[in-house]
Scaffold this motif. Sequence first.
Motif, PDB file in Angstrom:
ATOM      1  N   GLN A  53       0.833  -1.209   0.000  1.00  0.00           N
ATOM      2  CA  GLN A  53       0.000   0.000   0.000  1.00  0.00           C
ATOM      3  C   GLN A  53       0.864   1.254   0.000  1.00  0.00           C
ATOM      4  N   VAL A  54       1.910   1.249   0.838  1.00  0.00           N
ATOM      5  CA  VAL A  54       2.827   2.392   0.897  1.00  0.00           C
ATOM      6  C   VAL A  54       3.505   2.586  -0.458  1.00  0.00           C
ATOM      7  N   ALA A  55       3.998   1.503  -1.046  1.00  0.00           N
ATOM      8  CA  ALA A  55       4.662   1.597  -2.344  1.00  0.00           C
ATOM      9  C   ALA A  55       3.696   2.106  -3.411  1.00  0.00           C
ATOM     10  N   SER A  56       2.472   1.625  -3.381  1.00  0.00           N
ATOM     11  CA  SER A  56       1.462   2.078  -4.338  1.00  0.00           C
ATOM     12  C   SER A  56       1.180   3.570  -4.161  1.00  0.00           C
ATOM     13  N   ASP A  57       1.071   4.012  -2.915  1.00  0.00           N
ATOM     14  CA  ASP A  57       0.856   5.438  -2.632  1.00  0.00           C
ATOM     15  C   ASP A  57       1.975   6.293  -3.208  1.00  0.00           C
ATOM     16  N   MET A  58       3.189   5.749  -3.202  1.00  0.00           N
ATOM     17  CA  MET A  58       4.352   6.501  -3.668  1.00  0.00           C
ATOM     18  C   MET A  58       4.717   6.182  -5.125  1.00  0.00           C
ATOM     19  N   ASP A  59       3.838   5.462  -5.822  1.00  0.00           N
ATOM     20  CA  ASP A  59       4.064   5.079  -7.225  1.00  0.00           C
ATOM     21  C   ASP A  59       5.366   4.322  -7.413  1.00  0.00           C
ATOM     22  N   GLU A  60       5.621   3.374  -6.529  1.00  0.00           N
ATOM     23  CA  GLU A  60       6.831   2.549  -6.590  1.00  0.00           C
ATOM     24  C   GLU A  60       6.443   1.081  -6.696  1.00  0.00           C
ATOM     25  N   CYS A  61       7.431   0.241  -6.913  1.00  0.00           N
ATOM     26  CA  CYS A  61       7.259  -1.206  -6.962  1.00  0.00           C
ATOM     27  C   CYS A  61       6.810  -1.724  -5.601  1.00  0.00           C
ATOM     28  N   CYS A  62       5.936  -2.690  -5.604  1.00  0.00           N
ATOM     29  CA  CYS A  62       5.394  -3.238  -4.355  1.00  0.00           C
ATOM     30  C   CYS A  62       6.485  -3.741  -3.414  1.00  0.00           C
ATOM     31  N   LEU A  63       7.590  -4.217  -3.938  1.00  0.00           N
ATOM     32  CA  LEU A  63       8.656  -4.757  -3.103  1.00  0.00           C
ATOM     33  C   LEU A  63       9.446  -3.677  -2.361  1.00  0.00           C
TER      34      LEU A  63
ATOM     35  N   LEU B   4       5.162   5.472   8.415  1.00  0.00           N
ATOM     36  CA  LEU B   4       5.159   5.959   7.039  1.00  0.00           C
ATOM     37  C   LEU B   4       3.737   5.981   6.482  1.00  0.00           C
ATOM     38  N   LYS B   5       2.981   4.912   6.696  1.00  0.00           N
ATOM     39  CA  LYS B   5       1.598   4.851   6.193  1.00  0.00           C
ATOM     40  C   LYS B   5       0.723   5.880   6.905  1.00  0.00           C
ATOM     41  N   ARG B   6       0.870   6.033   8.221  1.00  0.00           N
ATOM     42  CA  ARG B   6       0.086   7.052   8.938  1.00  0.00           C
ATOM     43  C   ARG B   6       0.382   8.434   8.393  1.00  0.00           C
ATOM     44  N   ASP B   7       1.651   8.706   8.124  1.00  0.00           N
ATOM     45  CA  ASP B   7       2.042  10.020   7.612  1.00  0.00           C
ATOM     46  C   ASP B   7       1.436  10.257   6.231  1.00  0.00           C
ATOM     47  N   ILE B   8       1.476   9.250   5.386  1.00  0.00           N
ATOM     48  CA  ILE B   8       0.874   9.366   4.053  1.00  0.00           C
ATOM     49  C   ILE B   8      -0.616   9.665   4.193  1.00  0.00           C
ATOM     50  N   ASN B   9      -1.302   8.918   5.050  1.00  0.00           N
ATOM     51  CA  ASN B   9      -2.742   9.122   5.238  1.00  0.00           C
ATOM     52  C   ASN B   9      -3.051  10.528   5.732  1.00  0.00           C
TER      53      ASN B   9
END
Length: 110
Positions: A48-58, A97-102
Amino acid sequence: MSHPVMSQPQGGFAQYQSPQWQTDLFDCCSDCGVCLCGIFCPLILGCQVASDMDECCLCGATMAMRSVYRTKYGIPGSLLGDFFATFCCPHCSLCQLKRDINKRKDMGVF
């Protein structure tokens, strides 16, 4: 001969965002859903974090993602701090990181 990088470049958008983490590393109770996902399904949360940042899931739970995000938003810190956060407390680091993105999405600055 290449020269070692002595400092990180600052992101172009840093002056418009809050230059700090929106929650502390161990502030898991501020978003129990993210916390539970980070504990029991860290691969899903990392994706989810990678998707939010337009990066590879890994790439979601890595030191590099944390460093890129921190640099983009002008959050103080260092590569060494990012390393220790992701190495010593990987679940807490990922959840932060995910909380900050949200929170930045809610503020309209992500």
